[in-house]
Design a protein around this motif. Structure first.
Motif, PDB file in Angstrom:
ATOM      1  N   ALA A  69      70.366  22.141  46.991  1.00 16.13           N
ATOM      2  CA  ALA A  69      71.469  22.153  46.148  1.00 16.13           C
ATOM      3  C   ALA A  69      71.380  22.953  44.956  1.00 16.13           C
ATOM      4  CB  ALA A  69      71.710  20.782  45.832  1.00 16.13           C
ATOM      5  N   LEU A  70      70.282  23.291  44.569  1.00 11.86           N
ATOM      6  CA  LEU A  70      70.085  24.240  43.474  1.00 11.86           C
ATOM      7  C   LEU A  70      70.311  25.661  44.017  1.00 11.86           C
ATOM      8  CD1 LEU A  70      66.862  22.970  41.391  1.00 11.86           C
ATOM      9  CD2 LEU A  70      69.240  23.407  40.413  1.00 11.86           C
ATOM     10  N   LEU A  71      69.831  25.946  45.094  1.00  8.73           N
ATOM     11  CA  LEU A  71      69.967  27.456  45.820  1.00  8.73           C
ATOM     12  C   LEU A  71      71.354  27.574  46.036  1.00  8.73           C
ATOM     13  CD1 LEU A  71      66.976  27.342  47.987  1.00  8.73           C
ATOM     14  CD2 LEU A  71      67.226  28.879  46.414  1.00  8.73           C
ATOM     15  N   TYR A  72      72.069  26.674  46.491  1.00  8.54           N
ATOM     16  CA  TYR A  72      73.476  26.661  46.634  1.00  8.54           C
ATOM     17  C   TYR A  72      74.182  27.116  45.425  1.00  8.54           C
ATOM     18  CZ  TYR A  72      78.333  25.527  48.133  1.00  8.54           C
ATOM     19  OH  TYR A  72      79.655  25.475  48.437  1.00  8.54           O
ATOM     20  N   LEU A  73      73.877  26.234  44.172  1.00  5.70           N
ATOM     21  CA  LEU A  73      74.258  26.684  42.889  1.00  5.70           C
ATOM     22  C   LEU A  73      74.014  28.021  42.494  1.00  5.70           C
ATOM     23  CD1 LEU A  73      75.734  25.955  40.041  1.00  5.70           C
ATOM     24  CD2 LEU A  73      73.272  24.831  39.513  1.00  5.70           C
ATOM     25  N   LEU A  74      72.726  28.333  42.836  1.00  5.15           N
ATOM     26  CA  LEU A  74      72.521  29.713  42.351  1.00  5.15           C
ATOM     27  C   LEU A  74      73.430  30.894  43.106  1.00  5.15           C
ATOM     28  CD1 LEU A  74      70.394  31.692  40.684  1.00  5.15           C
ATOM     29  CD2 LEU A  74      68.997  31.443  42.809  1.00  5.15           C
ATOM     30  N   SER A  75      73.482  30.526  44.297  1.00  5.20           N
ATOM     31  CA  SER A  75      74.241  31.558  45.045  1.00  5.20           C
ATOM     32  C   SER A  75      75.581  31.670  44.631  1.00  5.20           C
ATOM     33  CB  SER A  75      74.271  31.149  46.644  1.00  5.20           C
ATOM     34  OG  SER A  75      75.123  31.978  47.266  1.00  5.20           O
ATOM     35  N   VAL A  76      76.155  30.373  44.278  1.00 11.37           N
ATOM     36  CA  VAL A  76      77.769  30.488  43.786  1.00 11.37           C
ATOM     37  C   VAL A  76      77.742  31.153  42.426  1.00 11.37           C
ATOM     38  CG1 VAL A  76      79.611  28.912  43.092  1.00 11.37           C
ATOM     39  CG2 VAL A  76      78.323  28.168  45.102  1.00 11.37           C
ATOM     40  N   LEU A  92      70.614  32.587  51.649  1.00  7.54           N
ATOM     41  CA  LEU A  92      69.617  32.708  52.944  1.00  7.54           C
ATOM     42  C   LEU A  92      68.390  31.964  52.873  1.00  7.54           C
ATOM     43  CD1 LEU A  92      70.070  36.449  53.953  1.00  7.54           C
ATOM     44  CD2 LEU A  92      70.962  34.527  54.914  1.00  7.54           C
ATOM     45  N   SER A  93      67.868  31.734  51.479  1.00 11.23           N
ATOM     46  CA  SER A  93      66.722  31.008  51.301  1.00 11.23           C
ATOM     47  C   SER A  93      66.982  29.576  51.606  1.00 11.23           C
ATOM     48  CB  SER A  93      65.838  31.232  50.067  1.00 11.23           C
ATOM     49  OG  SER A  93      66.831  31.177  49.023  1.00 11.23           O
ATOM     50  N   ALA A  94      68.321  29.114  50.990  1.00 12.21           N
ATOM     51  CA  ALA A  94      68.663  27.754  51.417  1.00 12.21           C
ATOM     52  C   ALA A  94      68.679  27.329  52.838  1.00 12.21           C
ATOM     53  CB  ALA A  94      70.075  27.330  50.558  1.00 12.21           C
ATOM     54  N   LEU A  95      69.429  28.536  53.595  1.00  9.07           N
ATOM     55  CA  LEU A  95      69.480  28.312  55.238  1.00  9.07           C
ATOM     56  C   LEU A  95      68.208  28.110  55.770  1.00  9.07           C
ATOM     57  CD1 LEU A  95      72.571  30.389  55.556  1.00  9.07           C
ATOM     58  CD2 LEU A  95      72.563  28.041  56.157  1.00  9.07           C
ATOM     59  N   GLY A  96      67.060  28.852  55.141  1.00  2.90           N
ATOM     60  CA  GLY A  96      65.936  28.701  55.691  1.00  2.90           C
ATOM     61  C   GLY A  96      65.399  27.208  55.837  1.00  2.90           C
ATOM     62  N   LEU A 104      76.591  25.162  53.444  1.00  2.88           N
ATOM     63  CA  LEU A 104      75.609  26.664  53.168  1.00  2.88           C
ATOM     64  C   LEU A 104      76.323  27.748  54.148  1.00  2.88           C
ATOM     65  CD1 LEU A 104      72.086  25.376  53.353  1.00  2.88           C
ATOM     66  CD2 LEU A 104      73.555  25.570  51.267  1.00  2.88           C
ATOM     67  N   LEU A 105      76.773  27.260  55.137  1.00  2.00           N
ATOM     68  CA  LEU A 105      77.117  28.470  56.125  1.00  2.00           C
ATOM     69  C   LEU A 105      78.362  28.841  55.401  1.00  2.00           C
ATOM     70  CD1 LEU A 105      76.022  26.957  59.595  1.00  2.00           C
ATOM     71  CD2 LEU A 105      75.331  29.093  58.579  1.00  2.00           C
ATOM     72  N   ALA A 106      79.206  27.814  54.962  1.00  2.00           N
ATOM     73  CA  ALA A 106      80.529  28.446  54.614  1.00  2.00           C
ATOM     74  C   ALA A 106      80.490  29.177  53.451  1.00  2.00           C
ATOM     75  CB  ALA A 106      81.358  27.030  54.067  1.00  2.00           C
ATOM     76  N   GLN A 107      79.230  28.958  52.516  1.00  2.00           N
ATOM     77  CA  GLN A 107      79.063  29.724  51.278  1.00  2.00           C
ATOM     78  C   GLN A 107      78.548  30.973  51.837  1.00  2.00           C
ATOM     79  OE1 GLN A 107      79.545  29.970  48.137  1.00  2.00           O
ATOM     80  NE2 GLN A 107      78.036  31.421  47.327  1.00  2.00           N
ATOM     81  N   TYR A 108      77.659  31.060  52.755  1.00  2.00           N
ATOM     82  CA  TYR A 108      77.500  32.534  53.245  1.00  2.00           C
ATOM     83  C   TYR A 108      78.670  33.377  53.787  1.00  2.00           C
ATOM     84  CZ  TYR A 108      74.519  35.735  55.383  1.00  2.00           C
ATOM     85  OH  TYR A 108      73.855  37.062  55.990  1.00  2.00           O
TER      86      TYR A 108
END
Ligand code: ATP
Ligand code: MG
Lengths: 281, 419
Positions: A69-76, A92-96, A104-108
């Protein structure tokens, strides 16, 4: 009740400013927890403070480096700041950790679309759709992708799907409005864009477009409609061809009359255009 | 500057700006450092009263208070620390308090603070010393509130005679900082009826179904106190438009419960009046605005020049001033909200305090302080008004927003809203 639940609620009802205020009142122990940092990140993001949101996400990741969740937030937040490379690295590290996660894929895919990599975005979205066929977030991405590709028909079809599930999606109505506008269907554009404004009145640009769609329907604006409908360049080319053709055929008078009319239409269109601008201001 | 000078300066500054709690806190801490414990505790208590005592100081201040024999005050500090989740030192403070209380022969404190069993907070009329006189301008709004809320309580006979029922719902809406909450408090002071305040933080509970139950309890309490006014401030936090809610979570159930409660009031005619307020009417569930629920929707606009003058007068009274041209300032601040104006005054006062700290003489707040404060000030209502214009232009089928439309359609408004 814990204040964090209140913060979460305030974020949910679109009051990020109040959420921030509430977060400020937390004791130092609670304020440093991952949940608190996560919520503060979103509160910052939703108040237009993407830098601060990045900071919060990074602070949380120091304690929990694998937190999705934090990685997603960071990406956004990074994408919001315009740092697409950092946004991509984070997602990408979240997807890892969760390769099939549709969100996650949608955000990517959104990052790829912003970077103009439409083909790759399409492949990512296909994976997302396979893992979560019912996801509205993925569907919204698909619509955006189709529209960016210039595939208006597909965008329109997908948007109808979205609206069938959520009739009050402002984005859906806005998309149909934009498509109707491109088609020159002003009444439909006004209706769709107006609905989008009713649902989310804070977006001034959408409201302005809706207003323009309404005003342009007045009889006075027919030359503007005419040019919008057929495009400025093709109409000009057609008009000049016609004048040259008439003269070549020896119909000097007809060519002169047509040329004069054409000039008047152009002047009218110019005047109407600037009046429209004035009305929208 | 010697320590004594510093204390004197701080004292003067606090006197000049009694509501500056941060400053008062500095004074309290300086007094403590100077060994003037009694005086320090007095200041700390006032900071605590204002709800501005930092949580990490609660234990230390509480301990000092306990040693000084001010047990009531110490207990309040303990409560504050506990509620804020402070762990370090609370147990020690509690032990100290228990011992001291036993020594003094008072009853032993039960485990923790007495739980507040009430959901709706009853706001006593005495506590709300505020009346319509404290609200600048807004005469139309005051008249409307007087008609729909105050009069039914003061002259029930009149309403009966005309077959008009007292009760129902009134919703105030308008840009932030323009006096909705203030008006509600003043209404409590005006009508002399019991006034209950129900806030989202009193209702919200993470356990499934409990929030709705608490909401129901709040309404029950209000019904038991009827005739009375139940105030739901920022009602959008209770009844957020369903369309924005991702899932059927707490929010949705809460909206349904609120609708049920409002319908019950409509059916029972039991003299309970619900006063709601919001600055995002477009985010409030549409169902709430159907007939029988909130039938009266009142627009609270930004203050006009006359109102701005009154607001400035109110903000400046009890402050030492010299030669401030309030009329000119009111003319210079179109579309400033009451809160914006108060912020200008606060900033001017702060500037005067800064000067007072470095000067031996008294420094009254004067025009140059105001001018300096105005340089960075701006009207915060414009953004709201633009959104309101968008909304009313495309979502006013029922004509509920005709009042706002008319307001926004005025010539000078259109000029101001141009980007
Ligand atoms: N008409 C007014 N007269 C006097 N003071 C006012 C007036 N309007 C606003 N103020 C000042 O501004 C402050 C904020 O006002 P208030 O909290 O009532 O605004 P609000 O409309 O409830 O805003 P929000 O929508 O953000 O809750 C008040 O505490 C008061 O000091
Ligand atoms: Mg308020």
């Amino acid at each position: 009740m814990s204040s964090l639940e209140l913060v979460e609620h305030l974020l949910g009802v679109g009051r990020p400013q109040d959420a921030l205020r509430e977060l400020e009142r937390l004791g130092p122990d609670e304020a440093g927890t991952i949940v608190a940092l996560y919520l503060r990140g979103y509160a910052h993001l939703n108040t237009g403070q993407a830098d601060a949101a990045v900071h919060d996400a990074q602070a949380g990741l120091q304690a929990a480096p694998d937190d999705i969740a934090l990685l997603y937030l960071l990406s956004v937040a990074q994408a919001e700041r315009g740092d697409l490379a950092a946004a991509e690295a984070a997602i990408l590290s979240a997807l890892g950790h969760a390769a099939d996660d549709a969100d996650l894929l949608a955000q990517y895919a959104r990052i790829l679309m912003r970077a103009g990599e439409l083909e790759k975005a399409g492949r990512v979205l296909a994976t997302a759709r396979a893992s979560a066929p019912g996801s509205q977030d993925v569907l919204r991405c698909h619509i955006d992708l189709a529209y960016l590709r210039g595939d208006t028909a597909e965008a329109e079809g997908l948007t109808h799907l979205l609206l069938a599930e959520d009739a009050e999606s402002a984005r859906g109505h806005q998309m149909l409005g934009a498509i109707a506008l491109e088609r020159g269907d002003l009444p439909a554009a006004e209706q769709r864009l107006g609905e989008a404004v009713r649902l989310e009145p804070v977006h001034d640009e959408v409201a302005d477009t809706a207003r323009a769609a309404r005003i342009l329907q007045r009889p006075y604006y027919w030359p503007v409609r005419f040019f919008n409908r057929f495009g400025a360049a093709p109409t000009w080319v057609a008009a000049i061809c016609l004048i040259v053709g008439l003269r070549a055929a020896g119909l000097e008078l007809a060519a002169g009359l047509f040329g004069t009319t054409w000039l008047i239409v152009c002047a009218w269109s110019w005047a109407a255009g600037s009046r429209l601008e004035h009305q929208l201001r | 500057m010697t320590g004594d000078d510093r204390l004197e300066g701080l004292r003067a500054a606090v006197e000049l700006s009694p509501d500056n709690h941060a400053l008062r806190l500095v004074l309290a801490e300086s007094l403590r450092e100077a060994g003037e414990t009694a005086a320090a505790l007095t200041e700390f208590e006032r900071v605590l009263d204002a709800g501005a005592l930092p949580r990490d100081e609660a234990v230390e201040v509480g301990t000092a208070a306990a040693h000084a024999g001010r047990l009531q005050f110490a207990a309040r500090c303990l409560d504050l620390a506990r509620n804020a989740g402070v762990v370090g030192g609370t147990a020690g403070l509690e032990d100290l308090l228990t011992t001291l209380l036993a020594d003094s022969g008072a009853v032993q404190r039960a485990d923790g603070p007495e739980p507040d069993t009430h959901v709706a907070r009853r706001v006593s009329v005495a506590e709300e010393a505020c009346t319509f006189a404290d609200v600048g301008g807004l005469d139309d709004v005051k008249r409307a509130i007087h008609r729909t809320i105050v009069l039914p309580y003061q002259r029930p006979d009149l309403f009966e005679q005309y077959g008009r029922r007292a009760g129902g719902g009134v919703l105030l809406f308008g840009p932030p900082g323009c006096g909705k909450t203030l008006l509600a408090r003043a209404t409590a002071g005006e009508c002399g009826a019991p006034f209950l305040n129900l806030r989202i933080e009193d209702v919200l509970d993470p356990y499934f179904g409990v929030s709705e139950q608490r909401l129901h309890l709040g309404f029950d309490e209000a019904r038991a106190a009827a005739p009375c006014v139940l105030f739901l401030d920022e009602i959008d936090t209770l009844a957020f438009a369903r369309r924005h809610q991702r899932s059927a979570g707490v929010g949705r159930a809460m909206v349904d419960q609120l609708l049920q409660e409002l319908d019950a009031i409509g059916a029972n005619n039991d003299g309970l009046l619900v006063l709601g307020a919001t600055n995002v009417p477009w985010d409030v569930d549409d169902a709430l605005q159907r007939p029988g629920r909130f039938d009266r929707v009142i627009f609270v606009p930004p203050p006009d020049a006359e109102a701005r003058r009154r607001i400035l007068d109110i903000a400046l009274r009890e402050r030492p001033t010299a030669g401030i041209d309030v009329d000119a300032l009111a003319e210079r601040t179109p579309m400033f909200s009451g809160a914006d104006l108060c912020a200008v005054v606060e900033r001017a006062v702060d500037a005067a305090i800064d000067e007072a700290l470095t000067s031996a003489d008294e420094v009254p707040v004067s025009q140059r302080h105001v001018d300096a404060a105005m340089r960075t000030a701006r009207a915060t209502t414009l953004e709201w008004l633009r959104t309101a214009r968008n909304y009313t232009e495309f979502a006013n089928e029922s004509g509920r927003y005709d009042e706002v439309r008319a307001y926004l359609d005025q010539r000078e408004m259109r000029k101001l809203l141009r980007r």
